[in-house]
Design an enzyme around this catalytic site. Structure first.
Site, PDB file in Angstrom:
ATOM      1  N   LYS A 172       9.849  -8.323   0.244  1.00  0.00           N
ATOM      2  CA  LYS A 172       9.182  -9.488   0.169  1.00  0.00           C
ATOM      3  C   LYS A 172       9.404  -9.977  -1.336  1.00  0.00           C
ATOM      4  CE  LYS A 172       4.552 -11.175  -0.234  1.00  0.00           C
ATOM      5  NZ  LYS A 172       3.105 -11.190   0.170  1.00  0.00           N
TER       6      LYS A 172
HETATM    7  C1  R5P Z   1       0.423 -10.782  -3.618  1.00  0.00           C
HETATM    8  O1  R5P Z   1       0.968  -9.786  -4.041  1.00  0.00           O
HETATM    9  C2  R5P Z   1      -0.033 -10.754  -2.050  1.00  0.00           C
HETATM   10  O2  R5P Z   1       0.495  -9.747  -1.514  1.00  0.00           O
HETATM   11  C3  R5P Z   1       0.110 -11.750  -1.325  1.00  0.00           C
HETATM   12  O3  R5P Z   1       0.269 -11.508   0.060  1.00  0.00           O
HETATM   13  C4  R5P Z   1       1.652 -12.529  -1.473  1.00  0.00           C
HETATM   14  O4  R5P Z   1       1.544 -13.118  -3.003  1.00  0.00           O
HETATM   15  C5  R5P Z   1       1.796 -13.842  -0.466  1.00  0.00           C
HETATM   16  O5  R5P Z   1       0.623 -14.617  -0.447  1.00  0.00           O
HETATM   17  P1  R5P Z   1       1.103 -16.245  -1.244  1.00  0.00           P
HETATM   18  O6  R5P Z   1       1.944 -16.941  -0.342  1.00  0.00           O
HETATM   19  O7  R5P Z   1      -0.158 -16.804  -1.430  1.00  0.00           O
HETATM   20  O8  R5P Z   1       1.605 -15.851  -2.445  1.00  0.00           O
END
Ligand code: R5P
Length: 270
Positions: A172
């Protein structure tokens, strides 16, 4: 790849499209009571039917999500820091045994490439992958951005590639210019985080661009659950990810859903 690993991966990335909409609600593990997640169970309830996977911590899973829920879980298993401290100083917080007891389809851990603690987080990833391989559980590596690191293709490409080289099954990262280079240089599927809340039209554009440039989907949180219309937003993102809906059509689709919600007298929020 063994059967269990393949089967769990197929629960995260849908074999029918090769794509995934992951709903991320794990933010509280370092941000505390994040806006929109004050009562995570209420936030998640209307959204979960549109998510392929729910990403969250074991505390919220146990206390806020009904065990009868029909959605694969990707469990965040790293933490130990808060927004007030050094975020890179994470460690593994959940035993593999407990993750398996929670019947997860995958586990997720952050790496902080370029930080003074990069080695610690990379070795934690490697250890987690070793356990994941033993029990047939895929590992999602989250390329959290190290202090002073620029979110560009060079840096994100470095972090994604290292995660994949260590054996992560999915990576990710953030969308960036030249995103296709990040994807090309990463031999495992890449999903994007949404990042801080931006206008819905921009989040739709971001999702379209990421998928067009090779992401297998999103692991999105704030741009869904902090929207005034979270259900319309996740349904729109779903169309983009699974049906390659164009940006213009997706924006129209979103506005149609919002109008329908208004007519029905709902705000789209729990
Ligand atoms: C951050 O480390 C978290 O794991 C969140 O799950 C990630 O950032 C995704 O969420 P967002 O779309 O709010 O950035």
């Amino acid at each position: 790849m063994d059967w269990g690993m393949k089967n769990r991966l197929s629960k995260i990335i849908k074999p029918s499209t090769g794509r995934t909409v992951m709903l991320a609600v794990d933010h509280g593990y370092f941000l505390g009571p994040t806006t929109g997640l004050e009562e995570p169970g209420k936030t998640v309830a209307p959204l979960v039917e549109y998510a392929d996977t729910l990403m969250l911590t074991r505390g919220v899973l146990r206390s806020c999500v009904d065990a009868n829920v029909n959605v694969p879980i990707v469990l965040r298993v790293s933490g130990g820091t808060s927004i007030l401290g050094n975020l890179a100083n994470e460690a593994t917080t959940v035993s593999f045994k407990d993750a398996i007891k929670l019947n997860v389809s995958g586990v997720a851990l952050s790496i902080f490439v370029g930080s003074d603690l990069e080695r610690q987080t990379l070795l934690a990833l490697a250890d987690l992958i070793n356990e994941g391989e033993e029990y047939g559980v895929p590992v999602l590596a989250v390329t959290a951005v190290g202090k002073d690191m620029v979110r560009d293709a060079r840096y994100l490409g470095l972090a994604c590639r290292i995660a994949a080289e260590l054996g992560a099954h999915i990576v990710k990262t953030y969308y960036c210019d030249d995103f296709e280079k990040v994807v090309k240089n990463c031999p495992v599927p890449v999903v994007i985080a949404g990042g801080k809340k931006i206008p819905e039209k921009d989040a739709i554009e971001l999702s379209c661009n990421a998928v067009k440039r090779g992401a297998v989907g999103v692991d999105m949180g704030r741009n869904i659950f902090q929207s005034e219309h979270p259900v319309a937003m996740i349904r729109t993102v779903r169309e983009i990810v699974h049906n390659d809906m164009s940006e213009d059509k997706a924006w129209d689709f979103f506005n149609t859903l919002v109008s329908e919600e208004k007519k029905a007298g709902k705000k789209g929020k729990a």
